[in-house]
Structure formats: structure tokens, C-alpha cells
Design a protein around this motif. Structure first.
Motif, short mmCIF file in Angstrom:
data_model
loop_
_atom_site.label_atom_id
_atom_site.label_comp_id
_atom_site.label_asym_id
_atom_site.label_seq_id
_atom_site.Cartn_x
_atom_site.Cartn_y
_atom_site.Cartn_z
N ARG A 1 -19.53 89.61 19.48
CA ARG A 1 -19.63 88.63 18.38
C ARG A 1 -20.91 88.86 17.57
O ARG A 1 -20.88 88.86 16.32
CB ARG A 1 -19.62 87.22 18.96
CG ARG A 1 -19.75 86.12 17.91
CD ARG A 1 -19.76 84.76 18.57
NE ARG A 1 -19.96 83.71 17.59
CZ ARG A 1 -19.01 83.16 16.84
NH1 ARG A 1 -17.75 83.57 16.99
NH2 ARG A 1 -19.29 82.22 15.96
N ASP A 2 -22.00 89.10 18.28
CA ASP A 2 -23.26 89.36 17.57
C ASP A 2 -23.16 90.62 16.73
O ASP A 2 -23.72 90.68 15.61
CB ASP A 2 -24.40 89.48 18.57
CG ASP A 2 -24.72 88.16 19.26
OD1 ASP A 2 -25.36 88.19 20.33
OD2 ASP A 2 -24.30 87.10 18.73
N ARG A 3 -22.50 91.63 17.24
CA ARG A 3 -22.34 92.86 16.48
C ARG A 3 -21.55 92.62 15.20
O ARG A 3 -21.91 93.12 14.11
CB ARG A 3 -21.66 93.91 17.35
CG ARG A 3 -21.52 95.26 16.66
CD ARG A 3 -20.81 96.27 17.55
NE ARG A 3 -19.43 95.89 17.79
CZ ARG A 3 -18.95 95.50 18.96
NH1 ARG A 3 -19.76 95.44 20.02
NH2 ARG A 3 -17.69 95.15 19.10
N GLY B 1 -7.83 82.71 10.93
CA GLY B 1 -7.86 84.14 11.23
C GLY B 1 -9.21 84.69 11.58
O GLY B 1 -9.35 85.90 11.77
N GLY B 2 -10.25 83.84 11.61
CA GLY B 2 -11.56 84.36 11.96
C GLY B 2 -12.66 83.39 11.58
O GLY B 2 -12.50 82.16 11.69
N SER B 3 -13.77 83.93 11.10
CA SER B 3 -14.93 83.13 10.73
C SER B 3 -15.53 83.69 9.44
O SER B 3 -15.23 84.81 9.01
CB SER B 3 -16.00 83.16 11.83
OG SER B 3 -15.45 82.71 13.06
N THR B 4 -16.37 82.88 8.80
CA THR B 4 -17.07 83.32 7.59
C THR B 4 -18.56 83.11 7.77
O THR B 4 -19.01 82.16 8.42
CB THR B 4 -16.62 82.53 6.36
OG1 THR B 4 -16.84 81.13 6.58
CG2 THR B 4 -15.15 82.77 6.06
N LEU B 5 -19.31 84.05 7.19
CA LEU B 5 -20.77 83.94 7.16
C LEU B 5 -21.17 83.55 5.75
O LEU B 5 -20.85 84.26 4.78
CB LEU B 5 -21.41 85.27 7.55
CG LEU B 5 -22.94 85.35 7.39
CD1 LEU B 5 -23.63 84.39 8.35
CD2 LEU B 5 -23.43 86.77 7.59
N LEU B 6 -21.86 82.44 5.60
CA LEU B 6 -22.32 81.94 4.30
C LEU B 6 -23.82 82.18 4.21
O LEU B 6 -24.59 81.59 4.97
CB LEU B 6 -21.97 80.47 4.14
CG LEU B 6 -20.48 80.12 4.26
CD1 LEU B 6 -20.26 78.62 4.18
CD2 LEU B 6 -19.68 80.84 3.19
N GLN B 7 -24.21 83.06 3.27
CA GLN B 7 -25.62 83.44 3.12
C GLN B 7 -26.14 82.96 1.76
O GLN B 7 -25.65 83.39 0.71
CB GLN B 7 -25.75 84.97 3.22
CG GLN B 7 -27.18 85.49 3.07
CD GLN B 7 -28.03 85.14 4.26
OE1 GLN B 7 -27.58 85.26 5.40
NE2 GLN B 7 -29.23 84.66 4.01
N PRO B 8 -27.13 82.04 1.71
CA PRO B 8 -27.66 81.58 0.41
C PRO B 8 -28.60 82.62 -0.20
O PRO B 8 -29.36 83.27 0.51
CB PRO B 8 -28.40 80.31 0.78
CG PRO B 8 -28.80 80.52 2.21
CD PRO B 8 -27.73 81.34 2.83
N PRO C 1 -13.05 88.78 10.53
CA PRO C 1 -11.79 88.47 11.23
C PRO C 1 -11.98 88.39 12.75
O PRO C 1 -12.93 88.95 13.31
CB PRO C 1 -10.88 89.64 10.83
CG PRO C 1 -11.81 90.74 10.48
CD PRO C 1 -13.05 90.11 9.91
N GLU C 2 -11.06 87.71 13.39
CA GLU C 2 -11.15 87.54 14.86
C GLU C 2 -11.05 88.87 15.60
O GLU C 2 -11.67 89.06 16.65
CB GLU C 2 -10.03 86.60 15.32
CG GLU C 2 -10.08 86.22 16.79
CD GLU C 2 -11.31 85.38 17.11
OE1 GLU C 2 -11.80 85.46 18.26
OE2 GLU C 2 -11.80 84.66 16.22
#
Length: 469
Positions: free
Chosen positions: A33-35, A114-121, A137-138
Motif C-alpha cells: 500500500r505504501d508503495r 475500485g480503489g482510493s484517491t490521493l488528494l494533494q493541495p 486502483p485496488e
């Protein structure tokens, strides 16, 4: 014991594998997950410099395309004075999550279909906050986890199987000597006196095998001693049987005399059977301890007084020499009496009536000689006569009488010799080594010759003094 060791090894190894495999599996999942999110952060960081310079849609589209829009990269620029809001790429995160990231000013992740999102300001030159959205994606989050878990499970199973196999081999190594020990005990209990156990396996089982073998040897020795005692005691019965036989022969005719002779003959046969049954055991004579022994002259006079009556009945001449003064020897009185009875009984049994005999006793410097000689036909094979259980080949000979005499002499360090007597028959010489005499240390090469010379001088002196009146 074998299965107990296998079960213990199986339980311990399983607990160890579980204790290490489960945390390691969770660590592998977290590392995957970290990767995945680290890759997403790098993609977001690739767009941030362009956003800080320009908000032009065409330029940003080129930047997003070069950063990899196929991976799910999206940019959300809020509306400003003279410019409307710009959304590049496919939006997956909720408006509320994007607004929260703009408000807090730090990166965040959110779960989407279907997975996760990374939100970067990202701070813009106008002072507004843009949000870079990277879809993870998962399948990318769990990439390689299943394979790593499978390898980990395989290693765990291999460790369990290996530990069970090792425990089984160790169990066999422990159980086999124990089983042989049990089998040896059963064989010994069934009367197989030759049963022994190999001294192998763990230290404790080797010590048990050594103790078992020692016990078996002692049992065999005790049984041999019992058989020797039975043979010797039975042989001592031949002396009174010889007297009974001679007395029965002088009873004359008549039913009572015939019954007596028949009973004596049957008793002789029974005694011979007992002797022949027990004669295979190697007999032992109890050695006299320090200070023990008897007066050989007294024993010789006593036994000759007993046999002289029979000698007169059969017309035998006899003589005793050297028994007029005490002669101390390290032999028990019963043993010396039994040896003399055996030799004199052989004279009466195996020589014709009227045959002369003599008993001579001589006290030397370090030994005593007892000589029993007769004027009979002699012994054709002296070596065979000295072999226990073989006898001289004469009828009624059991081969134990001379063996009793030999053991008596050898217990003191002496020996027995059979030869031709001056009377023309057999001569049995008993050499009894004396106790308590100081022996000077001799060199190995001269010890035998000195002893032979000393013995020769004693025998020569003894022979010169012998004659039958």
C-alpha cells in the motif's frame, strides 16, 4: 514416544510459524500500500511546478498528459477573478473531500469505487489552492501481496513438515534402542540367555543397555554357578555310592542282596544322569581367603582311614607318606577332602581289585605336593582325562573328578599333572601354591625357568622318598 515427539514438534513449529507469518503478512500488505501511494505522490509532485507557474488549460493538459493521465491523474483549479474553475482529468473524489483538502492545506486520501484517491493541495500564484487528484486502483494497492503470502505460506508449511520429519527421525533413533531393550528383556525372560542389547542410541539408553547386558551376564554366571554346584555335589555322592556298591557286592546271594545291588546301581545311574546334565557348566571352587585353609596332613589321614577299610576288603596294598606332621595349605577342608575322594574313588572304580595305591604329601618351600598313584593299567590319554565332561573313556566316568582336583589347584596358582607312577600305573600330582610366601620379583624372561627349576628340585626330592612296602 515417537508419536509424542512428532506431536510436540508439530505443535511448537506451527505456533512459531503462525506467530511470525501473520505479522509478516500484514507488513507485506502495508508495504504494498505504501508503495502504491508513494508512486501516486510522485505523480502529483510532477504537476505541482507547472501549477505554480501557470493555470492555462492547454499548458496544464500537456503537463497532465506527460505525467500520465492514463493512471487517473486529475487537476482541480478553483475559480478566480476573471477566470473560471478548471477541472482536468476524470474526477473521482467527492466535492466535499476536495473542499476539505483546500481548507486544511494538507494531502489526504479517500476511498472511491475500485480503489482510493490521493488528494494533494498545490498553492497557485494567485493565492488560491489547487488540488491534484491521483487515482490508485485496488489492484495496485495489493500488487504482489498474494504472491508474497503464498511464498510465506509455503515456507511455513515446509518448516512444519521439516520439523515433523526431523522429530520423527529423532523419535526413531530413540525408540529403536528402547524397542531392542524391550525385546532383549522378553528374550531373557523366555530363557534365551544369549540375549544382549546393542549399546547405541542416546546416552541414557546406552547406559540402560550396558546395565541390561551386565545383568544378563550376571544371570548367566549365577545359573552357571548353580549348575556347577549341582554337578560337584552330585559328584561327591559317588564316594559313598562306591562304598555301597562294594558292600553290596559282598552281601552274597539272596533276594535282599539282589535288591540292594539293584537299588545301588539305579542310584548310580541317577547320579550319573545329574552329573552329565550339569557338566556343561564351568564349575568354580571357592577360594580360601587370607588366613583360611586346613591341615592337609590331617585331611589325608582322615580320608585314608576311610578308604583303608575298603582297600583291605579288596586286598589292596596302600601307603601314606608325609602326613605325620602338619602341612598348612590355603584350601578349604571340604574341597581338599572332595578332591582326595575323587582321586581315590577313581582308583577303586577303574582299577582291578588287589591293585596297590599310595598317597604322598610333601611340604616344599613355596608349594605343597599331593600325589596319588596306583599300580593299575594307567590312563591312555591324560589330556582327554583332564577335559571337563569328557573323562578318560572308561565306563562310568563323567570327567568331573579330575576337573574338581584341577580347579582346587588352580585356585591357589598351582596345577595338576597326570603321568606314570613308580608303581606302574597312573600318577596324579596336585601342585598347591602356598599363600603368604614372599615372592621375589623376577624378570619376564627368567620367571618360567626359575619356577620350573624350583618345581623340578621339589619333585626330584619327593620322588626319591617314595617306595611301597
Amino acid at each position: 514416544m515417537r508419536w509424542a515427539l512428532v506431536k510436540v514438534s508439530l505443535a511448537v513449529t506451527t505456533m512459531v510459524v503462525v506467530a511470525f507469518a501473520i505479522p509478516l503478512g500484514l507488513v507485506i500488505k502495508e508495504m504494498a500500500r505504501d508503495r502504491a501511494f508513494s508512486n501516486a505522490e510522485r505523480q502529483a509532485a510532477a504537476v505541482a511546478p507547472a501549477l505554480s507557474i501557470t493555470t492555462d488549460r492547454d499548458q496544464l493538459e500537456r503537463v497532465v498528459a506527460s505525467a500520465g493521465s492514463d493512471a487517473g491523474l486529475a487537476v482541480h483549479i478553483p475559480a478566480s477573478e476573471g477566470a473560471s474553475a478548471v477541472d482536468l482529468g476524470r474526477r473521482r473524489a467527492a466535492d466535499g473531500d476536495i473542499a476539505t483538502v483546500r481548507k486544511l492545506g494538507r494531502a489526504s486520501t479517500s476511498e472511491v469505487r475500485g480503489g482510493s484517491t490521493l488528494l494533494q493541495p498545490v498553492a497557485l500564484s494567485s493565492g488560491k489552492i489547487a488540488v491534484v487528484e491521483v487515482y490508485v486502483p485496488e489492484s495496485e494497492v495489493s500488487n504482489g501481496v498474494a504472491t508474497a503470502w503464498a511464498v510465506l505460506a509455503g515456507v511455513g508449511v515446509a518448516l512444519v513438515v521439516g520439523s515433523v520429519a526431523v522429530a520423527d527421525r529423532l523419535g526413531v533413533r530413540m525408540v529403536r534402542p528402547a524397542r531392542r531393550l524391550v525385546e532383549g528383556a522378553h528374550e531373557l525372560g523366555e530363557g534365551k540367555l544369549g540375549a544382549r542389547v546393542p549399546e547405541e542410541g542416546p546416552t541414557e539408553l546406552r547406559l540402560a543397555a550396558v546395565a541390561f547386558n551386565s545383568m544378563a551376564d550376571q544371570v548367566v554366571q549365577l545359573l552357571a554357578n548353580e549348575r556347577e554346584l549341582a554337578a560337584d555335589l552330585s559328584h561327591r555322592l559317588r564316594t559313598p555310592l562306591t562304598v555301597l556298591r562294594l558292600n553290596a557286592a559282598s552281601l552274597g546271594d539272596g533276594p535282599a542282596a539282589e535288591q540292594t545291588r539293584h537299588a545301588v546301581a539305579q542310584l548310580e545311574r541317577e547320579v550319573d544322569t545329574i552329573i552329565r546334565t550339569a557338566r556343561d557348566a564351568k564349575p568354580q571352587t571357592a577360594a580360601a581367603g587370607p588366613g583360611a585353609g586346613c591341615d592337609a596332613a590331617e585331611v589325608v589321614r582322615e580320608r585314608m582311614a576311610f578308604w583303608s577299610a575298603l582297600a583291605e576288603d579288596e586286598g589292596r596294598k596302600w601307603r601314606v607318606a608325609g602326613a605325620d606332621r602338619p602341612v598348612r595349605i590355603p584350601v578349604g577342608r571340604p574341597d581338599l577332602a572332595a578332591a582326595l575322594d575323587a582321586l581315590l574313588g577313581n582308583v577303586f572304580r577303574h582299577t582291578p581289585e588287589g591293585t596297590a595305591f599310595a598317597v604322598d604329601l610333601h611340604n616344599g618351600e613355596d608349594a605343597v605336593i599331593v600325589l596319588v598313584s596306583d599300580a593299575g593299567p594307567g590312563i591312555p590319554d591324560p589330556e582327554a582325562a583332564m577335559a571337563r565332561g569328557r573323562g578318560s573313556g572308561s565306563a562310568g566316568s563323567t570327567g568331573l573328578g579330575l576337573d574338581i582336583v584341577r580347579r582346587l589347584a588352580e585356585e591357589t596358582g598351582g596345577d595338576v599333572r597326570i603321568g606314570s607312577s613308580v608303581l606302574g600305573g597312573t600318577e596324579v600330582r596336585i601342585w598347591i601354591q602356598l599363600d603368604g610366601r614372599e615372592r621375589a620379583p623376577l624378570r619376564r624372561g627368567h620367571r618360567g625357568s626359575v619356577r620350573r627349576r624350583r618345581r623340578g628340585r621339589l619333585v626330584s626330592t619327593f620322588n626319591r622318598s617314595r617306595s611301597l612296602p
